[in-house]
Design a protein around this motif. Structure first.
Motif, PDB file in Angstrom:
ATOM      1  N   SER A 247      -8.025   2.102  -5.903  1.00  0.00           N
ATOM      2  CA  SER A 247      -9.155   3.027  -5.786  1.00  0.00           C
ATOM      3  C   SER A 247      -8.649   4.384  -5.329  1.00  0.00           C
ATOM      4  CB  SER A 247     -10.175   2.501  -4.768  1.00  0.00           C
ATOM      5  OG  SER A 247      -9.629   2.569  -3.458  1.00  0.00           O
ATOM      6  N   PRO A 248      -9.449   5.442  -5.538  1.00  0.00           N
ATOM      7  CA  PRO A 248      -9.053   6.757  -5.017  1.00  0.00           C
ATOM      8  C   PRO A 248      -8.807   6.720  -3.498  1.00  0.00           C
ATOM      9  CG  PRO A 248     -10.816   7.024  -6.597  1.00  0.00           C
ATOM     10  CD  PRO A 248     -10.659   5.542  -6.362  1.00  0.00           C
ATOM     11  N   GLU A 249      -9.606   5.949  -2.780  1.00  0.00           N
ATOM     12  CA  GLU A 249      -9.425   5.855  -1.332  1.00  0.00           C
ATOM     13  C   GLU A 249      -8.096   5.189  -0.989  1.00  0.00           C
ATOM     14  OE1 GLU A 249     -10.090   6.202   2.772  1.00  0.00           O
ATOM     15  OE2 GLU A 249     -10.856   7.291   1.032  1.00  0.00           O
ATOM     16  N   SER A 250      -7.719   4.151  -1.725  1.00  0.00           N
ATOM     17  CA  SER A 250      -6.438   3.502  -1.444  1.00  0.00           C
ATOM     18  C   SER A 250      -5.268   4.427  -1.772  1.00  0.00           C
ATOM     19  CB  SER A 250      -6.312   2.167  -2.181  1.00  0.00           C
ATOM     20  OG  SER A 250      -6.248   2.337  -3.575  1.00  0.00           O
ATOM     21  N   ALA A 251      -5.441   5.300  -2.760  1.00  0.00           N
ATOM     22  CA  ALA A 251      -4.400   6.290  -3.062  1.00  0.00           C
ATOM     23  C   ALA A 251      -4.249   7.260  -1.897  1.00  0.00           C
ATOM     24  CB  ALA A 251      -4.743   7.044  -4.348  1.00  0.00           C
ATOM     25  N   ARG A 252      -5.369   7.742  -1.376  1.00  0.00           N
ATOM     26  CA  ARG A 252      -5.331   8.678  -0.258  1.00  0.00           C
ATOM     27  C   ARG A 252      -4.715   8.030   0.975  1.00  0.00           C
ATOM     28  NH1 ARG A 252      -7.394   9.693   4.276  1.00  0.00           N
ATOM     29  NH2 ARG A 252      -8.921   8.024   4.195  1.00  0.00           N
ATOM     30  N   VAL A 253      -5.125   6.814   1.274  1.00  0.00           N
ATOM     31  CA  VAL A 253      -4.619   6.104   2.456  1.00  0.00           C
ATOM     32  C   VAL A 253      -3.111   5.876   2.335  1.00  0.00           C
ATOM     33  CG1 VAL A 253      -4.709   3.877   3.662  1.00  0.00           C
ATOM     34  CG2 VAL A 253      -6.827   5.063   3.057  1.00  0.00           C
ATOM     35  N   LEU A 254      -2.626   5.643   1.136  1.00  0.00           N
ATOM     36  CA  LEU A 254      -1.190   5.449   0.935  1.00  0.00           C
ATOM     37  C   LEU A 254      -0.426   6.762   1.061  1.00  0.00           C
ATOM     38  CD1 LEU A 254       1.303   3.794   0.064  1.00  0.00           C
ATOM     39  CD2 LEU A 254       0.673   4.327  -2.306  1.00  0.00           C
ATOM     40  N   VAL A 255      -0.905   7.809   0.403  1.00  0.00           N
ATOM     41  CA  VAL A 255      -0.137   9.054   0.291  1.00  0.00           C
ATOM     42  C   VAL A 255      -0.183   9.903   1.563  1.00  0.00           C
ATOM     43  CG1 VAL A 255       0.054  11.226  -0.987  1.00  0.00           C
ATOM     44  CG2 VAL A 255      -0.363   9.095  -2.212  1.00  0.00           C
ATOM     45  N   GLU A 256      -1.335  10.041   2.178  1.00  0.00           N
ATOM     46  CA  GLU A 256      -1.494  10.995   3.279  1.00  0.00           C
ATOM     47  C   GLU A 256      -0.479  10.810   4.412  1.00  0.00           C
ATOM     48  OE1 GLU A 256      -2.380  14.181   5.350  1.00  0.00           O
ATOM     49  OE2 GLU A 256      -3.052  13.787   3.314  1.00  0.00           O
ATOM     50  N   PRO A 257      -0.216   9.600   4.904  1.00  0.00           N
ATOM     51  CA  PRO A 257       0.701   9.486   6.046  1.00  0.00           C
ATOM     52  C   PRO A 257       2.193   9.506   5.687  1.00  0.00           C
ATOM     53  CG  PRO A 257      -0.241   7.343   5.552  1.00  0.00           C
ATOM     54  CD  PRO A 257      -0.909   8.340   4.632  1.00  0.00           C
ATOM     55  N   LEU A 258       2.534   9.647   4.427  1.00  0.00           N
ATOM     56  CA  LEU A 258       3.936   9.565   4.036  1.00  0.00           C
ATOM     57  C   LEU A 258       4.799  10.676   4.628  1.00  0.00           C
ATOM     58  CD1 LEU A 258       3.668   8.454   0.307  1.00  0.00           C
ATOM     59  CD2 LEU A 258       4.174   7.058   2.334  1.00  0.00           C
ATOM     60  N   MET A 259       4.208  11.841   4.840  1.00  0.00           N
ATOM     61  CA  MET A 259       4.937  12.949   5.458  1.00  0.00           C
ATOM     62  C   MET A 259       3.950  13.983   5.960  1.00  0.00           C
ATOM     63  SD  MET A 259       6.650  14.843   2.110  1.00  0.00           S
ATOM     64  CE  MET A 259       7.791  15.764   3.097  1.00  0.00           C
ATOM     65  N   TYR A 260       4.391  14.810   6.877  1.00  0.00           N
ATOM     66  CA  TYR A 260       3.543  15.846   7.450  1.00  0.00           C
ATOM     67  C   TYR A 260       3.342  16.977   6.437  1.00  0.00           C
ATOM     68  CZ  TYR A 260       1.889  19.529  10.521  1.00  0.00           C
ATOM     69  OH  TYR A 260       1.144  20.520  11.090  1.00  0.00           O
ATOM     70  N   GLY A 261       2.123  17.525   6.389  1.00  0.00           N
ATOM     71  CA  GLY A 261       1.847  18.691   5.534  1.00  0.00           C
ATOM     72  C   GLY A 261       2.029  18.368   4.069  1.00  0.00           C
TER      73      GLY A 261
ATOM     74  N   LYS B 158       1.146  16.330  -2.209  1.00  0.00           N
ATOM     75  CA  LYS B 158       0.367  15.089  -2.061  1.00  0.00           C
ATOM     76  C   LYS B 158      -0.807  15.060  -3.034  1.00  0.00           C
ATOM     77  CE  LYS B 158       1.319  14.304   2.839  1.00  0.00           C
ATOM     78  NZ  LYS B 158       0.721  14.330   4.191  1.00  0.00           N
ATOM     79  N   SER B 159      -1.451  16.209  -3.235  1.00  0.00           N
ATOM     80  CA  SER B 159      -2.600  16.213  -4.150  1.00  0.00           C
ATOM     81  C   SER B 159      -2.158  15.934  -5.583  1.00  0.00           C
ATOM     82  CB  SER B 159      -3.372  17.532  -4.063  1.00  0.00           C
ATOM     83  OG  SER B 159      -2.668  18.585  -4.662  1.00  0.00           O
TER      84      SER B 159
ATOM     85  N   GLU C  45       9.943  13.856  -4.355  1.00  0.00           N
ATOM     86  CA  GLU C  45      11.134  12.997  -4.398  1.00  0.00           C
ATOM     87  C   GLU C  45      11.260  12.164  -3.124  1.00  0.00           C
ATOM     88  OE1 GLU C  45      14.246  15.791  -5.292  1.00  0.00           O
ATOM     89  OE2 GLU C  45      13.912  15.625  -7.456  1.00  0.00           O
ATOM     90  N   TYR C  46      10.848  12.726  -1.986  1.00  0.00           N
ATOM     91  CA  TYR C  46      10.867  11.999  -0.724  1.00  0.00           C
ATOM     92  C   TYR C  46       9.806  10.887  -0.712  1.00  0.00           C
ATOM     93  CZ  TYR C  46      10.168  10.965   4.201  1.00  0.00           C
ATOM     94  OH  TYR C  46      10.025  10.314   5.402  1.00  0.00           O
ATOM     95  N   MET C  47       8.600  11.191  -1.228  1.00  0.00           N
ATOM     96  CA  MET C  47       7.501  10.223  -1.181  1.00  0.00           C
ATOM     97  C   MET C  47       7.586   9.150  -2.263  1.00  0.00           C
ATOM     98  SD  MET C  47       4.205  12.566  -0.125  1.00  0.00           S
ATOM     99  CE  MET C  47       4.565  14.020  -1.134  1.00  0.00           C
ATOM    100  N   ALA C  48       8.201   9.453  -3.396  1.00  0.00           N
ATOM    101  CA  ALA C  48       8.211   8.541  -4.549  1.00  0.00           C
ATOM    102  C   ALA C  48       8.694   7.130  -4.216  1.00  0.00           C
ATOM    103  CB  ALA C  48       9.017   9.140  -5.690  1.00  0.00           C
ATOM    104  N   PRO C  49       9.823   6.955  -3.514  1.00  0.00           N
ATOM    105  CA  PRO C  49      10.269   5.582  -3.232  1.00  0.00           C
ATOM    106  C   PRO C  49       9.286   4.797  -2.354  1.00  0.00           C
ATOM    107  CG  PRO C  49      12.032   7.157  -2.793  1.00  0.00           C
ATOM    108  CD  PRO C  49      10.781   7.949  -3.058  1.00  0.00           C
ATOM    109  N   GLN C  50       8.497   5.511  -1.571  1.00  0.00           N
ATOM    110  CA  GLN C  50       7.532   4.842  -0.690  1.00  0.00           C
ATOM    111  C   GLN C  50       6.261   4.428  -1.447  1.00  0.00           C
ATOM    112  OE1 GLN C  50       7.417   6.896   3.309  1.00  0.00           O
ATOM    113  NE2 GLN C  50       8.526   8.427   2.088  1.00  0.00           N
ATOM    114  N   ILE C  51       6.078   4.966  -2.656  1.00  0.00           N
ATOM    115  CA  ILE C  51       4.914   4.647  -3.482  1.00  0.00           C
ATOM    116  C   ILE C  51       5.266   3.596  -4.532  1.00  0.00           C
ATOM    117  CG2 ILE C  51       3.315   5.613  -5.192  1.00  0.00           C
ATOM    118  CD1 ILE C  51       3.610   8.291  -3.674  1.00  0.00           C
TER     119      ILE C  51
END
Length: 189
Positions: free
Chosen positions: A53-67, A72-73, A40-46
């Motif tokens: 691409s899978p890489e662009s998904a990872r680059v977007l999602v990983e820094p959105l929050m710690y841990g 995230k997966s 719920e915290y990450m959804a508005p940022q996505i």
């Protein structure tokens, strides 16, 4: 019963991508309640972002929050599923291409009272590998369980030990593999 998070992401054309993550507080530290809060915290940022691409998904999602790696997966899986649907490609192509035509079916020997009888039935159903969860019981119990799984392996199957990420395996003196080898149990493949 499983307590898992399922993520559904819909694009602007109505295509749906699905992702999933298990609640595993003793393994990953994540609970379903926590994963829901993280999504719920990450959804508005996505929302509204283009993922190509899978890489662009990872680059977007990983820094959105710690841990919060399980949450995230699940998002990552849903985005990658959506990429495949957007391009009309099967998931294996989105991820770089098919690596094999067959995969081994593995049964988890996880400590139920009838685990070895159940493993024998699963072997008869076509399962070719057994993973034995260890480092939760005492060493003698784990040794007996590993021996039982090794007996199944003697019929052309393979096995593995899983310590559940024990930190460290104190009650085995940190040397479970050596203990098993000295007792005549070999589960490596």
């Amino acid at each position: 019963a499983c307590d898992n998070l399922v993520v559904r992401i819909t694009d602007d054309r109505g295509r749906v991508g699905w992702g999933e993550a298990p609640s595993a507080p003793t393994f990953s530290g994540e609970t379903t309640t926590g994963m829901i809060a993280a999504v719920e915290y990450m959804a508005p940022q996505i929302e509204g972002r283009e993922i190509t691409s899978p890489e662009s998904a990872r680059v977007l999602v990983e820094p959105l929050m710690y841990g919060n790696h399980a949450a995230k997966s699940a998002i990552d899986m849903a985005l990658i599923d959506l990429i495949g649907k957007h391009h009309g490609e099967p998931l294996h192509d989105v991820l770089g291409g098919r690596m094999r035509d067959r995969a081994a079916v593995i049964w988890l020997v996880a400590g139920t009272p009838d685990e070895l009888q159940l493993a024998r039935r699963k072997r008869d159903d076509g399962f070719v590998a057994f993973k034995v969860k260890v480092a939760v019981n005492g060493p003698e119990v784990d040794l007996d369980r590993a021996r039982g799984a090794a007996d199944l392996r003697g019929q052309g199957l393979f096995g593995d030990l899983d310590t559940l990420g024990a930190q460290p395996v104190q009650h085995h003196g940190g040397h479970l593999g050596i203990i098993l080898a000295k007792r005549g149990v070999a589960l490596d493949h």
